[in-house]
Design an enzyme around this catalytic site. Structure first.
Site, PDB file in Angstrom:
ATOM      1  CE1 TYR A  34      -1.915  44.475 -19.282  1.00 53.44           C
ATOM      2  CE2 TYR A  34      -1.900  46.225 -17.654  1.00 53.44           C
ATOM      3  CZ  TYR A  34      -2.256  44.950 -18.030  1.00 53.44           C
ATOM      4  OH  TYR A  34      -2.948  44.156 -17.148  1.00 53.44           O
ATOM      5  NE  ARG A  53       5.129  42.444 -15.625  1.00 54.58           N
ATOM      6  CZ  ARG A  53       4.341  42.613 -14.569  1.00 54.58           C
ATOM      7  NH1 ARG A  53       4.119  41.604 -13.741  1.00 54.58           N
ATOM      8  NH2 ARG A  53       3.774  43.770 -14.323  1.00 54.58           N
ATOM      9  CE  LYS A 152       0.904  44.475 -16.309  1.00 51.72           C
ATOM     10  NZ  LYS A 152      -0.196  43.904 -15.541  1.00 51.72           N
ATOM     11  CD  GLU A 184      -2.648  35.471 -13.043  1.00 50.45           C
ATOM     12  OE1 GLU A 184      -1.767  36.172 -12.542  1.00 50.45           O
ATOM     13  OE2 GLU A 184      -2.668  35.169 -14.254  1.00 50.45           O
TER      14      GLU A 184
END
Ligand code: PLP
Length: 288
Positions: A34, A53, A152, A184
């Site tokens: 996504y 990406r 992702k 993160e």
């Protein structure tokens, strides 16, 4: 919320008429990727970065490119127009499709085409978030995600649990820690500031390569700020002058408390404030 117009496999339709097969591998296996692109002034922020990406995520998972891939910019713009979005986000998801049964083996790309879904999230005032003025508080949690966080994927159960741990602790978000170092945030990249130096974890499979991260580091360097791409610990963050996070929907957001300890003065710092200002200004100029 008003009824949205969404996009599913080539068709624009009302959200309550949009359907996906129960055999979709996104649903059964989290076999999907996504992107979230923000919208300011009715225009897309950093679209080229998100598109790039997305292609990388598809490639890393050996997922066929959907036919509409070259048209994604037009599809995003059409959804912005149809839904009258001035500020908000566009969510895009691509899965390996619905082969008509459940099987661990990837379906034959000749007979099973990817599923493509896009929808809008209207967020008036997104760039003027009150949280940017007060800052947010985070706790640390163990990073228990899989090892390919650079892709992702829609496997967001652990980040979702991290947000719930934060909520239970009465704070806003969680920073994930692995081998004593911060990877993160649950849905953002993490930074600290020491003196004139901005410190954020180096790229690798351990973190998502944030599109906002890339832009913010570029602007920071252009503004003659020092940038160090290396990992840092929670203890180092608690001793830092400032902390902040970045993501497509939060831009640059100050962090004022880590595991109950105030960072710096316990209020948003000047570096985060300046970077937020530059990021919003430059991104609006380059929006498409
Ligand atoms: N890290 C994780 C785990 C994320 O989920 C996200 C965004 O969703 C980010 C970082 C920030 O990435 P971007 O700046 O591209 O939104």
């Amino acid at each position: 919320m008003n009824m949205r117009t969404v996009y599913v496999n080539g068709t624009y339709l009302p959200e309550n008429e949009a359907t996906i097969s129960i055999f979709d591998r996104g649903f059964l296996m989290a076999d999907g990727v996504y992107e979230v692109t923000s919208v300011l002034d009715g225009k897309l922020i950093d679209f080229a970065g998100h598109a790039k990406r997305l292609e990388r995520s598809l490639g890393e998972l050996d997922m066929p490119h959907p036919e509409c891939l070259p048209d994604l910019l037009d599809i995003h713009r059409e959804l912005v127009r149809l839904n009258g979005i001035e500020e908000g986000m566009i969510y895009l998801q691509i899965t390996r499709g619905a082969p008509g049964d459940r099987d661990f083996v990837f379906p034959d790309p000749e007979t099973c085409t990817p599923t493509v879904v896009l929808f809008t999230q209207n967020k008036p005032g997104l760039a003027n978030s009150p949280a940017a003025k007060t800052g947010i508080k985070v706790i640390s949690v163990a990073d228990q995600r899989w090892a390919r966080r650079d892709i992702k994927t829609v496997q967001l159960l652990y980040p979702s649990m991290g947000k719930m741990m934060a909520k239970a602790a009465g704070v806003d978000d969680a920073w994930m820690v692995e081998d004593g170092m911060v990877t993160e945030g649950t849905s953002n990249n993490a930074y600290i500031v020491k003196g004139n130096t901005i410190i954020t974890r180096h790229l690798g499979n351990e973190i998502l390569h944030g599109i906002t991260r890339a832009a913010v580091l570029r602007f920071a360097r252009e503004a003659q700020m020092q940038v160090e791409e290396r990992s840092f610990s929670i203890a180092e963050a608690q001793e830092a002058d400032e902390a902040f996070i970045t993501s497509a929907s939060q831009f640059v957001m100050p962090v004022v408390e880590v595991d109950g300890k105030a960072v710096g003065a316990g209020t948003p710092g000047p570096v985060a404030a300046r970077l937020r200002e530059i990021y919003l200004e430059e991104s609006r100029k380059a929006a498409v």
